[in-house]
Motif scaffolding. Sequence first.
Motif, PDB file in Angstrom:
ATOM      1  N   LEU A   1      27.050   0.894  -3.557  1.00  0.00           N
ATOM      2  CA  LEU A   1      26.029   1.698  -2.895  1.00  0.00           C
ATOM      3  C   LEU A   1      26.739   2.591  -1.893  1.00  0.00           C
ATOM      4  CD1 LEU A   1      22.994   2.254  -2.357  1.00  0.00           C
ATOM      5  CD2 LEU A   1      23.111   0.467  -0.614  1.00  0.00           C
ATOM      6  N   ALA A   2      26.371   3.853  -1.880  1.00  0.00           N
ATOM      7  CA  ALA A   2      26.976   4.792  -0.933  1.00  0.00           C
ATOM      8  C   ALA A   2      25.893   5.619  -0.268  1.00  0.00           C
ATOM      9  CB  ALA A   2      27.964   5.707  -1.651  1.00  0.00           C
ATOM     10  N   PHE A   3      26.187   6.020   0.955  1.00  0.00           N
ATOM     11  CA  PHE A   3      25.356   6.968   1.683  1.00  0.00           C
ATOM     12  C   PHE A   3      26.189   8.232   1.811  1.00  0.00           C
ATOM     13  CE2 PHE A   3      23.812   2.813   2.793  1.00  0.00           C
ATOM     14  CZ  PHE A   3      22.439   2.969   2.735  1.00  0.00           C
ATOM     15  N   ILE A   4      25.611   9.352   1.443  1.00  0.00           N
ATOM     16  CA  ILE A   4      26.360  10.605   1.445  1.00  0.00           C
ATOM     17  C   ILE A   4      25.659  11.612   2.346  1.00  0.00           C
ATOM     18  CG2 ILE A   4      27.311  12.459   0.032  1.00  0.00           C
ATOM     19  CD1 ILE A   4      27.152  10.519  -2.377  1.00  0.00           C
ATOM     20  N   LEU A   5      26.390  12.087   3.354  1.00  0.00           N
ATOM     21  CA  LEU A   5      25.893  13.140   4.233  1.00  0.00           C
ATOM     22  C   LEU A   5      26.263  14.473   3.602  1.00  0.00           C
ATOM     23  CD1 LEU A   5      27.094  11.554   7.559  1.00  0.00           C
ATOM     24  CD2 LEU A   5      24.711  11.864   6.879  1.00  0.00           C
TER      25      LEU A   5
ATOM     26  N   LEU B   1      23.492   5.016  -5.894  1.00  0.00           N
ATOM     27  CA  LEU B   1      23.989   3.796  -6.512  1.00  0.00           C
ATOM     28  C   LEU B   1      24.967   4.143  -7.631  1.00  0.00           C
ATOM     29  CD1 LEU B   1      23.483   0.767  -6.213  1.00  0.00           C
ATOM     30  CD2 LEU B   1      21.617   0.990  -7.848  1.00  0.00           C
ATOM     31  N   PHE B   2      26.117   3.448  -7.651  1.00  0.00           N
ATOM     32  CA  PHE B   2      27.171   3.726  -8.630  1.00  0.00           C
ATOM     33  C   PHE B   2      27.634   2.442  -9.307  1.00  0.00           C
ATOM     34  CE2 PHE B   2      27.675   6.915  -5.236  1.00  0.00           C
ATOM     35  CZ  PHE B   2      27.539   8.075  -5.974  1.00  0.00           C
ATOM     36  N   ARG B   3      28.253   2.626 -10.491  1.00  0.00           N
ATOM     37  CA  ARG B   3      28.842   1.492 -11.204  1.00  0.00           C
ATOM     38  C   ARG B   3      30.186   1.100 -10.597  1.00  0.00           C
ATOM     39  NH1 ARG B   3      26.441   4.259 -15.633  1.00  0.00           N
ATOM     40  NH2 ARG B   3      24.997   2.895 -16.706  1.00  0.00           N
ATOM     41  N   ASP B   4      31.022   2.116 -10.321  1.00  0.00           N
ATOM     42  CA  ASP B   4      32.381   1.852  -9.843  1.00  0.00           C
ATOM     43  C   ASP B   4      32.918   3.093  -9.132  1.00  0.00           C
ATOM     44  OD1 ASP B   4      33.079   3.672 -11.925  1.00  0.00           O
ATOM     45  OD2 ASP B   4      33.382   2.021 -13.323  1.00  0.00           O
ATOM     46  N   MET B   5      34.166   3.017  -8.692  1.00  0.00           N
ATOM     47  CA  MET B   5      34.774   4.133  -7.950  1.00  0.00           C
ATOM     48  C   MET B   5      34.885   5.391  -8.801  1.00  0.00           C
ATOM     49  SD  MET B   5      35.050   3.234  -4.871  1.00  0.00           S
ATOM     50  CE  MET B   5      36.081   4.479  -4.146  1.00  0.00           C
ATOM     51  N   GLN B   6      35.137   5.249 -10.094  1.00  0.00           N
ATOM     52  CA  GLN B   6      35.212   6.421 -10.959  1.00  0.00           C
ATOM     53  C   GLN B   6      33.864   7.132 -11.018  1.00  0.00           C
ATOM     54  OE1 GLN B   6      38.048   7.730 -12.565  1.00  0.00           O
ATOM     55  NE2 GLN B   6      36.618   9.436 -12.715  1.00  0.00           N
ATOM     56  N   ASP B   7      32.813   6.361 -11.022  1.00  0.00           N
ATOM     57  CA  ASP B   7      31.456   6.903 -11.011  1.00  0.00           C
ATOM     58  C   ASP B   7      31.214   7.719  -9.737  1.00  0.00           C
ATOM     59  OD1 ASP B   7      29.034   7.195 -12.341  1.00  0.00           O
ATOM     60  OD2 ASP B   7      28.224   5.265 -11.692  1.00  0.00           O
ATOM     61  N   ILE B   8      31.680   7.208  -8.597  1.00  0.00           N
ATOM     62  CA  ILE B   8      31.552   7.930  -7.328  1.00  0.00           C
ATOM     63  C   ILE B   8      32.346   9.234  -7.384  1.00  0.00           C
ATOM     64  CG2 ILE B   8      32.130   7.920  -4.858  1.00  0.00           C
ATOM     65  CD1 ILE B   8      31.602   4.918  -4.864  1.00  0.00           C
ATOM     66  N   GLU B   9      33.572   9.138  -7.865  1.00  0.00           N
ATOM     67  CA  GLU B   9      34.412  10.334  -7.948  1.00  0.00           C
ATOM     68  C   GLU B   9      33.786  11.392  -8.842  1.00  0.00           C
ATOM     69  OE1 GLU B   9      38.945  11.742  -9.132  1.00  0.00           O
ATOM     70  OE2 GLU B   9      38.459   9.609  -9.147  1.00  0.00           O
TER      71      GLU B   9
ATOM     72  N   ASP C   1      29.783  20.607   2.048  1.00  0.00           N
ATOM     73  CA  ASP C   1      30.541  19.448   2.483  1.00  0.00           C
ATOM     74  C   ASP C   1      29.759  18.184   2.163  1.00  0.00           C
ATOM     75  OD1 ASP C   1      32.751  18.174   3.766  1.00  0.00           O
ATOM     76  OD2 ASP C   1      31.532  17.906   5.569  1.00  0.00           O
ATOM     77  N   ALA C   2      30.491  17.126   1.835  1.00  0.00           N
ATOM     78  CA  ALA C   2      29.877  15.827   1.591  1.00  0.00           C
ATOM     79  C   ALA C   2      30.764  14.764   2.202  1.00  0.00           C
ATOM     80  CB  ALA C   2      29.715  15.585   0.096  1.00  0.00           C
ATOM     81  N   ASN C   3      30.170  13.918   3.019  1.00  0.00           N
ATOM     82  CA  ASN C   3      30.881  12.832   3.681  1.00  0.00           C
ATOM     83  C   ASN C   3      30.281  11.531   3.160  1.00  0.00           C
ATOM     84  OD1 ASN C   3      32.139  11.059   5.393  1.00  0.00           O
ATOM     85  ND2 ASN C   3      31.649  12.197   7.250  1.00  0.00           N
ATOM     86  N   THR C   4      31.098  10.741   2.482  1.00  0.00           N
ATOM     87  CA  THR C   4      30.615   9.540   1.810  1.00  0.00           C
ATOM     88  C   THR C   4      30.929   8.276   2.613  1.00  0.00           C
ATOM     89  OG1 THR C   4      30.962  10.612  -0.321  1.00  0.00           O
ATOM     90  CG2 THR C   4      30.712   8.224  -0.352  1.00  0.00           C
ATOM     91  N   ILE C   5      29.926   7.425   2.732  1.00  0.00           N
ATOM     92  CA  ILE C   5      30.061   6.142   3.409  1.00  0.00           C
ATOM     93  C   ILE C   5      29.743   5.060   2.379  1.00  0.00           C
ATOM     94  CG2 ILE C   5      29.176   4.674   5.266  1.00  0.00           C
ATOM     95  CD1 ILE C   5      28.214   7.404   6.577  1.00  0.00           C
ATOM     96  N   ILE C   6      30.702   4.163   2.137  1.00  0.00           N
ATOM     97  CA  ILE C   6      30.511   3.085   1.168  1.00  0.00           C
ATOM     98  C   ILE C   6      29.868   1.889   1.882  1.00  0.00           C
ATOM     99  CG2 ILE C   6      31.661   1.491  -0.438  1.00  0.00           C
ATOM    100  CD1 ILE C   6      31.882   4.433  -1.271  1.00  0.00           C
ATOM    101  N   CYS C   7      28.833   1.349   1.275  1.00  0.00           N
ATOM    102  CA  CYS C   7      28.147   0.179   1.826  1.00  0.00           C
ATOM    103  C   CYS C   7      28.865  -1.086   1.351  1.00  0.00           C
ATOM    104  CB  CYS C   7      26.692   0.173   1.343  1.00  0.00           C
ATOM    105  SG  CYS C   7      25.747  -1.227   1.912  1.00  0.00           S
ATOM    106  N   LEU C   8      29.306  -1.916   2.284  1.00  0.00           N
ATOM    107  CA  LEU C   8      29.985  -3.165   1.946  1.00  0.00           C
ATOM    108  C   LEU C   8      28.992  -4.273   1.604  1.00  0.00           C
ATOM    109  CD1 LEU C   8      32.781  -3.145   4.666  1.00  0.00           C
ATOM    110  CD2 LEU C   8      32.946  -2.415   2.269  1.00  0.00           C
ATOM    111  N   SER C   9      27.904  -4.338   2.357  1.00  0.00           N
ATOM    112  CA  SER C   9      26.847  -5.305   2.074  1.00  0.00           C
ATOM    113  C   SER C   9      25.566  -4.835   2.743  1.00  0.00           C
ATOM    114  CB  SER C   9      27.222  -6.706   2.567  1.00  0.00           C
ATOM    115  OG  SER C   9      27.343  -6.716   3.972  1.00  0.00           O
TER     116      SER C   9
END
Length: 146
Positions: free
Chosen positions: A64-68, A107-115, A130-138
């Motif tokens: 899960l990521a939050f993207i500004l 929501l993504f499957r993996d890091m390649q999906d995010i990229e 511009d896009a600033n991505t924050i990865i959700c750990l939990s």
Amino acid sequence: MDKTDSTILSILKENSRASASDISKQVSLSVPAVTERIRKLEQTGVIEKYTIRVNPGASGYNLLAFILVKMDYSRNMEAFQDVCLQLPQVLECHHTAGPADFLLKVLFRDMQDIEDFLSCTLKDIKGVTDANTIICLSTLKEEITV
């Protein structure tokens, strides 16, 4: 909306398939009274829809990521919103005040999906600068309360 309505909403949030009979026992009202309260909550827009909660990890989506997102011109914002509505991986899109124009919950499957999303989808949308991505750990809490 009173305390009984709030209790009915809480029950339905836990199980949107709860029957009026089950709810009536928990709130000490008759089935017709519960049914009428639910109908009023629907008519007034308090209850927008009934849905299920899918476990993202069990369905293959583990990140899960939050993207500004910053935009260059306000005239591109409507087009950006239209694109976001069509992207299935975008769970939420919020127009914001602050360091960015939009906040996306994605929501993504993996890091390649995010990229791929960042490089091939998001940055190709007209007006995105511009896009600033924050990865959700939990996730500790995720709900809407009334």
